[in-house]
Design a protein around this motif. Structure first.
Motif, short mmCIF file in Angstrom:
data_model
loop_
_atom_site.label_atom_id
_atom_site.label_comp_id
_atom_site.label_asym_id
_atom_site.label_seq_id
_atom_site.Cartn_x
_atom_site.Cartn_y
_atom_site.Cartn_z
N GLY A 80 0.84 -1.19 0.00
CA GLY A 80 0.00 0.00 0.00
C GLY A 80 0.87 1.24 0.00
N GLY A 81 0.33 2.37 -0.41
CA GLY A 81 1.04 3.64 -0.33
C GLY A 81 2.33 3.62 -1.12
N ASP A 82 3.41 4.07 -0.49
CA ASP A 82 4.75 4.04 -1.06
C ASP A 82 5.50 2.91 -0.38
N PRO A 83 6.10 1.98 -1.13
CA PRO A 83 6.74 0.84 -0.49
C PRO A 83 7.90 1.24 0.42
N GLY A 84 8.46 2.45 0.20
CA GLY A 84 9.59 2.91 1.00
C GLY A 84 9.19 3.58 2.31
N ILE A 85 7.90 3.84 2.50
CA ILE A 85 7.45 4.56 3.70
C ILE A 85 6.58 3.63 4.53
N PHE A 86 7.18 3.04 5.55
CA PHE A 86 6.50 2.11 6.46
C PHE A 86 5.77 1.01 5.69
N ALA A 87 6.45 0.48 4.66
CA ALA A 87 5.81 -0.57 3.88
C ALA A 87 6.86 -1.63 3.51
N MET A 88 6.72 -2.28 2.35
CA MET A 88 7.46 -3.52 2.11
C MET A 88 8.94 -3.37 1.73
N ALA A 89 9.39 -2.21 1.27
CA ALA A 89 10.76 -2.14 0.73
C ALA A 89 11.80 -2.50 1.79
N ALA A 90 11.66 -1.96 3.00
CA ALA A 90 12.67 -2.25 4.02
C ALA A 90 12.69 -3.73 4.37
N ALA A 91 11.52 -4.36 4.41
CA ALA A 91 11.47 -5.80 4.71
C ALA A 91 12.21 -6.60 3.65
N VAL A 92 12.09 -6.19 2.38
CA VAL A 92 12.80 -6.88 1.31
C VAL A 92 14.32 -6.79 1.52
N PHE A 93 14.81 -5.61 1.88
CA PHE A 93 16.26 -5.48 2.06
C PHE A 93 16.74 -6.17 3.35
#
Lengths: 250, 250
Positions: A80-93
């Motif tokens: 949802g939203g922007d993946p870099g803002i409290f969403a999935m991008a950090a979990a991927v890294f």
């Protein structure tokens, strides 16, 4: 290997806010991975596999997506939203850092999206006009003492404050505690906005003040904005007032 | 009156990041108002008037747009990035607050866009994974003492920090001073990213550290990211490393 991984921001929900880039990569993907409620927003396409998971299993979901990409799939992790803002991008890294060495060399692209704070701000005027902070109140992954320290710092810096994830089962009183902390630093008349499900059919926006804010009225779909000392209202006839923060100091 | 005003975010420059909503309202407008460099990004359409202005005249531009809308025009004020984040939306509401009473009841819609911090974050990984602040270093409208106070607060709160408008003619040493302030609170090895013109043909991204950051290498098209104590790199073979901030506390 020809696999690749996209981490795609769907925005707040209104398809009018989905970028062309997101639309392209969702069409290109052989596999979609994500929280079921986000997958439901993506139109079905024949031949495209869907891997739905519950909320709160971000790392497992990221590992699954990386493993698929590593075997040649074109995978879109939807967020949802922007993946870099409290969403999935950090979990991927995080999954990459702790995972198989080959994952570091996968072709990965983060596809930004409109985040909840932007949607909420657009609906009510220009509350972010000045400097602002974004803080997640979810304490699944960080101790409440760190959240408290950041709330204090944000208040001392007189930032406009966007609060994501205001409620959680693990800490039902977190948002109430956050309001108490902020009230020590900021006037009771400071505008507070509860922006719920902006861009979706159940959108609801309430404008209140720090003194009157009712902590029981937020849920996980609510983005909360707390004004700086300069944030104010512009009344309108028969409409919700505009809320804005001037660019200058006062 | 049938006039209306849109304040439209064009995103960082790549048309693939322009939302469908922005495309619709740009097509609907009878008049486009904006800084010339932003107007140049919008495809020409027969019968649509264009009112270009210099940078740094935001309030006059906003008043002009409001006056056109008040006489029945459908006006789109174009803005880079997201109009609500260090762009035109706040200037429009300042003009409304100080302007003609009728302007308060105009139909106004803010159309959000991808902001520079999101574009920069997407290119390098997930640097915003944790809580973050966005601070404009432009001191046209606020005293440097307030900027300094916010930099200190952001550093004390261990936020990831996005710096907009790092240089200005009025204060050429502002960014250098900001780095000195941040270095008092944060380790020299903290990742610092200079993301210039992301999404445009002259895009350039440099990853450095707080100790090594060369203040002379930024310009007005640069978005600077300064990591929190948890921000780190993931090396890749033959590619720029990923930069990310884990969602947890460490």
């Amino acid at each position: 290997m020809s696999g690749r991984l996209y981490v795609v921001g769907l925005g707040p929900g209104d398809p009018d806010w989905l970028t062309p880039e997101a639309t392209h990569v969702l069409g290109e993907a052989s596999d979609l991975v994500g929280y079921a409620a986000y997958l439901d927003r993506v139109p079905l396409r024949a031949g495209q596999a869907r891997h739905a998971s519950d909320n709160r299993v971000e790392i497992e979901r990221a590992r699954h997506a990386l493993a698929l990409a590593a075997t040649g799939h074109v995978v879109a992790v939807v967020s949802g939203g922007d993946p870099g803002i409290f969403a999935m991008a950090a979990a991927v890294f995080e999954a990459i850092e702790r995972g198989e060495a080959a994952w570091r060399d996968l072709a990965i692209k983060i596809v930004p999206g409109i985040s909840a704070v932007q949607a909420a701000a657009a609906r009510i005027g220009a509350p972010l006009g000045h400097d602002f902070c974004a803080i997640s109140l979810s304490d699944n992954l960080k101790p409440w003492s760190l959240i408290e320290k950041r709330l204090r710092a944000a208040a001392e810096g007189d930032f406009v404050i966007a609060l994501y994830n205001p409620t959680s089962k693990a800490r039902p009183d977190g948002f109430r505690d956050a309001l108490v902390t902020l009230a020590k630093h900021r006037a009771g008349k400071t505008p507070v906005i509860f922006a719920r499900a902006v861009g979706r059919s159940d959108e609801r926006i309430d404008i209140t003040t720090l003194a009157d804010a009712d902590a029981s009225r937020v849920n996980m779909a609510t983005l909360v904005l707390v004004g700086s000392s300069a944030t104010r209202l512009i009344p309108r006839t028969g409409e919700r007032p505009w809320v804005y923060t001037p660019r200058g100091a006062s």
